[in-house]
Design an enzyme around this catalytic site. Structure first.
Site, short mmCIF file in Angstrom:
data_model
loop_
_atom_site.label_atom_id
_atom_site.label_comp_id
_atom_site.label_asym_id
_atom_site.label_seq_id
_atom_site.Cartn_x
_atom_site.Cartn_y
_atom_site.Cartn_z
N ARG A 1 14.51 -13.78 100.84
CA ARG A 1 15.63 -14.61 101.28
C ARG A 1 15.93 -14.41 102.77
O ARG A 1 17.06 -14.16 103.16
CB ARG A 1 16.87 -14.33 100.44
N ALA A 2 14.90 -14.60 103.56
CA ALA A 2 15.05 -14.36 104.99
C ALA A 2 14.45 -15.49 105.82
O ALA A 2 13.55 -15.25 106.62
CB ALA A 2 14.38 -13.02 105.35
#
EC number: 4.2.2.10
Length: 375
Positions: free
Chosen positions: A255-256
């Protein structure tokens, strides 16, 4: 003599207040953000003062020159949570927030959790605010910031937000934006956060620029149990335009960012270093233009298994960008990393006529330029 000394002190304080202000201007979608504008700077000295200044209806320039530690200001809670990712000492465990463990992880082992209540909900930030750190002194510890419910025109620059229940998923987010407009977050360091470093919620978040920020994922606890933080940047708004430029993602594992909802993301000149799982997660409604970024030791630049959105990141078709954003796109760079290959031209059409940030050749510069203290 005493009178003269008082006058000197007053003059010094006045000069300090007048000299404080935002450095530079935002690029990209939030380029017209002005925050508190030319308001006389205020310098809170207590957590109560900080909360009051951020939440009132006045246009303000708020300067942080110390650490504001919210730990233990609202007590602690001990209850039963769960351990979906394992019970090892390096694994995060989860608070049963809104019955999350009960409803979604019913087979996970139960475990006792004790968390600090202050971290659960961030400080409300109202419209027309500039929140600025002085040097490397401005730190908010144990509590995040919330820019929500119609708030607009906010600038946060050169501060650190740290230590929000890092062991616990659902322990709190560093910066939350939801139903807002014209938000510029710049040169901010976030570290040791329980949940998301940045989260843009499901309501329309309109125009947001995240620039030159240091997302420090190194932690004693993570959902991947390896010292790399999984919950980093979650972009989920219903009508969002986000510029993400010059940020440094260090020791992350997922989730980056995660991009979905109805989000246009221009990811430019960012640097991902030491990611043990994946960087981008692009779901339905995520439209990503990625250029001039650097990936070093990133297992997967994008998670293939969850890919449902659209991506343009092709170096071979970089000249295609000229018809849409007025210039060729910059190539991304990969060292010991998975590739980021997307050729969906429809993404470029989303950015035509928009305020698009400039792009430089991919480099590792964010490692030394991003975060607090690097203005």
């Amino acid at each position: 003599m005493k009178y003269a000394a008082v006058l000197t002190t007053v003059a010094a304080l006045a000069s300090r207040a007048l000299g404080a202000g935002v450095s530079g201007t935002a690029e990209g979608f939030a380029s017209s953000a002005t925050g508190g504008g030319s308001a006389t700077a205020v310098y809170p000295t207590t957590t109560d003062e900080l909360v009051s200044y951020l939440g009132d209806d006045e246009a303000r320039v708020i300067v942080l020159s110390q650490t504001f530690d919210f730990t233990n200001t609202e007590g602690t809670t001990t209850e039963t949570g769960c351990a979906p990712w394992g019970t090892g000492s390096a694994c995060q465990v989860a608070i049963n927030k809104d019955d999350w463990c009960t409803n979604y992880e019913s087979s996970a082992p139960s475990t006792s959790v004790t968390y600090d209540n202050a971290g659960s909900l961030g400080i409300t930030v109202n419209s027309n605010k500039s929140l600025i750190g002085e040097g490397t002194k401005g730190v908010i510890k144990g509590k995040g910031l919330r820019i929500v419910n119609g708030v607009e025109n906010v600038i946060i620059q050169n501060i650190a937000v740290t230590d929000i229940n890092p062991k616990y998923v659902w322990g709190g987010d560093a910066i939350t934006i939801n139903q807002a407009d014209l938000v510029w977050i710049d040169h901010v360091t976030t570290a040791r956060i329980g949940r998301q470093h940045y989260v843009l919620g499901t309501e329309a978040d309109n125009r947001v620029t995240l620039s030159n920020n240091y997302i420090d994922g190194e932690s004693d606890y993570s959902a991947t149990c390896d010292g790399h933080h999984y919950w980093n940047v979650y972009l989920d708004g219903s009508s969002d335009k986000v510029t993400m430029k010059g940020n440094y993602f260090y020791k992350t594992s997922g989730r980056a960012p995660k991009v979905q909802g109805n989000t246009y993301l221009h990811a430019v000149n960012n640097y991902w270093n030491d990611n043990s799982n994946h960087a981008f997660e692009i779901g339905s409604g995520g439209y990503v233009l990625a250029e001039g970024n650097t990936f070093a030791d990133v297992t997967a630049a994008v998670e293939d298994s969850s890919f449902e959105g659209e991506l343009f990141s092709s170096s071979s078709d970089a000249d295609t960008c000229s018809s849409y954003i007025g210039r060729a796109c910059k190539a991304n760079s990969f060292t010991n990393s998975g590739d980021l290959s997307g050729t969906t031209v429809d993404v470029l059409s989303k950015f035509k006529g928009e305020t698009v940030a400039t792009a430089d050749t991919a480099s590792t510069a964010p490692a030394s330029n991003a975060g607090q203290g690097n203005l």
